[in-house]
Each structure stands twice: as structure tokens, then as C-alpha cells.
Design an enzyme around this catalytic site. Sequence first.
Site: not given
Length: 481
Positions: A114, A132, A134, A139, A311, A369, A373-374, A453
Amino acid sequence: MKPSSPTAAGIAEAVSYAASHGIIVCHEKHATPGTNITHVPITYHPTPLHAASYHEAVRITPILNLLVSRIAADHSYLRRALFETAAVDPFTHRLMSLLGSSPPDADIYLGIYRYDYFVNVQNQQHSLRMVEMNCIAASFACLGTKTSEMHRFLASHPACNFDINMQNLPINHAIQSLARGIATAHTQYIRRHSPPSTVRTVVLLVGQPGERNSYDQDILRIAVWKEHQVEIIRLTLAQIIDQAFLDEYSNLYVTFPANTSHHVLVTTVYFRAGYSPDDYPSEKEWEARALIEKSLAAKCPSIAVQLVGTKKIQQILDLPGEVERFIDSKEDADAIRATFARQYSLSSTQEGAKAAKMAINNPDAFVLKPQREGGGNNLYGEQLKHALQSMSDNERAAYVLMDKIMPPVVKSVLIRDGEPIYTDIVSEFGVYGVHVMNGTDHVENESGGTLLRSKPASQDDGGVAAGVAVLDSPLLVDYTG
Ligand code: ADP
Ligand code: MG
């Protein structure tokens, strides 16, 4: 669209739709499946998104998929690029130690990515800015698809009375795209390795123990079965080390169900865990990861692809000539580059020290950064300043620095636990990429649906899983009229 004030009936329609269509999540970890459920926080209205930016992000996705696959194939590039970071970041170091352990004939490749963006607005010009890439466990494809469908439903319903042209609510096909990608990788494995027809073949979904967001995964598992008759089983890394083994040809088998004499052959491993150091609380989990990597199964992702998603690699790609190493067409490379926000190395060199100083002097203009992740890991403002002031030159190399993107703020109504919340939001737009290769043959390479989102404008960081962002869907607007 001017956001109409929601009526109680409108909010009730949204909540019932969400709950009755699986836009749900567990309240807490380790709940018994099917219990402790709430609807995922959502926006009441779809949120305006610059139409040309939407189309451009969708258009360049197959090029980004190619870029990821080509970097992943170049292990010496990855080793060079991540050398200093791995020396100071134990997680990257551990992943690097597994690079190259996949057998040469493991040549079915499944990429599910993604690519996340903000749309930046300057002098009334809209432009995509990539937040970024992914490359592991991207998800919300399923819940995002269902949220797009929910907004289409609400837009058509008299209780909501949205003033929206339905043509501006794009159809989201993320569930179908991901399901097809997984099923295609499975079928390609069977074609290439011809296991005996008596063997039960499956896709293995690697999940986190007690996952709260398992319904997003279940919708996908069910779609893969319904549409393609391919079975997905779900195990944690700790279960895998107890139940999995390789045969003499490196085929990955799992005793399934556990403690029986039944073995299933795993064609494809789809990771929805394994991206965070917390996913490896003991050596057992690392052993499971190593076993999978050494197998013939298609890995989504391989260690190499996961490393492309660090990153650090994304910072390096912003340097002149780096995208161009992997993408021959200047037009394609330029299109990708046009979405980049500036990023800066924080290596233990003079250049790194200069970047750190620049951020310390103006902390609100940057994001710091780490290789994580997450959501919820980045540092901003005063925290960024203090962190950079207190780090040694070596420690600094575990991070990258990025220009802060300033997306437009819009008014919205979020719904959490059935209640409306009126707030200003910013929205992050994601495009799924699905890429299947058999050797050098690109069997599928496509843009696989989208995700929007949104989070309160006052929040710097944090995704849906972290309880900050909510699910949304785009209302395409051209802003020229
Ligand atoms: P993670 O892997 O933790 O999701 P991200 O790079 O996506 O890492 O950062 C997490 C969140 O931080 C993003 O969802 C976004 O809200 C915010 N963020 C990241 N980079 C930037 C940036 N350059 N400018 C503004 N916000 C950012
Ligand atoms: Mg992110």
C-alpha cells in the site's frame, strides 16, 4: 460537497451498515472470536479528494510495484544501502541476516503493498506527496472496501440526504484484487512445482496472537475461498515453529490441525505480522521466519521486500539517480519522483549532522522516522528536537528525517462507538499494489483498490489500529470549477 449535519437517523444508518457488513474490530486483544465486537470508527461522509491526484496515484502503482520488485532483487544494493542503519538498529540487522537465504528456485513472487499519500496544497496547486510505501502487512483493504460501499449506500439513502453525485464515489475493488493476487500466486506455485494432487495445498496467513483486526483478514480469507476455492489457514509465528517443517526439496509443510497426522503444503505465505520487533518476543518466532524464508513458498513479503519498505530505503530513493537505477523510462521515474517529499539522511557523517541541525532549528517542519512500521513511532516538534539533541552520531543513523507534509484540513463528522464527533480532519490516501511474478514473467501487476484514513487534524501520528485514525472513502472533486 458541504457536509450536511447528520441527523440521528443518518448516524444510525451508518452504524447499522458498518456493524451488519463486517466493518468491525475487537475491543481488546485475545477476545474469543465473534465476541467483544464494535464497529470500526468511520467518517459519516466520504471526504473530498483531489480527483487528478487520485487518478495519478492509481496510474503509477504498477510502476511502484516494479520498483519494489527490482530493488528487492538487488541484494547487494540493499546491503550497501542498509549497512549503517543495520549496524545501529538491531531489528533491521536481524532481518538483514536472513537476506539471501531463500532458495534460488523459490521464484513465485507475491507483492501486496500500500502506497500512502497526502495531497499537498500550495498556491491552490494540488500534488501527491508520498508518506510511505508499506511492503509488509498492508492492512484495511477489506474494511476500506466496505467503507467505500457504506458511503455509497449512505449517499443514496433518504435518512442521510448527502448532496453527492454518485459518479464521484469511485468503486473500490481492493478485496477482489488482493484475493485474486493471493489465488494467482497459489495457482502459479502449483503449476511450477506440480505437487501430487493428493496433497492438500493452502495459503498460510501469519497473524499476530490475539489480533484485534482479524475481521479485515477474515473477509479476505473468505473472499479467496469463495472466489477462487483456495484455502487460507491462519497461524502465529510461534505456532508455525511448532507445526511447520521443510521436506528435502524445501517445500513448506504444516501439521494442520495441530497435533494430528495431517500435513498441508503451503504454496504462499501472507504476512499480517512480522513487521515489528514485538512480533518476535523470543528466538522461536525468528526461527519460524527463517524457516519460511528458506522454503519454496511464495512469500508476501520476502525478507528482501520487507527491507525495501524500510524508511531508510525510502529516504535513499529520494536522492538523485536512485529511482532511475531501477526504472529505465524517464517519464515513469519522473512520475514517481514527483510524489516524493524531501527526505534527509541522518548518517553519522557531516551531511547527517547538518540535517539534524536543520531539524533542531526548525522542528515543526520535519518528521523523524525510525525503522518501524505500524504507526505511532515517529517523532515530531519538541520530541523530535530533544531526541536529535540527545542522540550520538551513530544512534542518529537509525532514523531518517522527512519534510513535514501539510495536507488540507476539512470539517468532518467521525463516528466512534455509535456517537458522532465533530472535528477537523486530514486524510491519508492509500493505493494497494498487487504484483505476481513467476520467474521473470509478470503474471499480474496492478493497482488494487484504495483506502482513505482520516484523523483529527490535531494528531501528528497514529493509524486506525492505534485508535487515532478512522476509516473513510474518497469523494472525487476536481477543484477547477
Ligand atoms: P508507519 O510505518 O508507522 O505507518 P508512516 O511513515 O506512515 O509510518 O508514519 C505514520 C504517520 O505519521 C502517517 O500515517 C502520517 O500521519 C504521519 N506522517 C508520516 N510522515 C509524514 C510527513 N512527512 N508529514 C506529515 N505527516 C507524516
Ligand atoms: Mg503508515
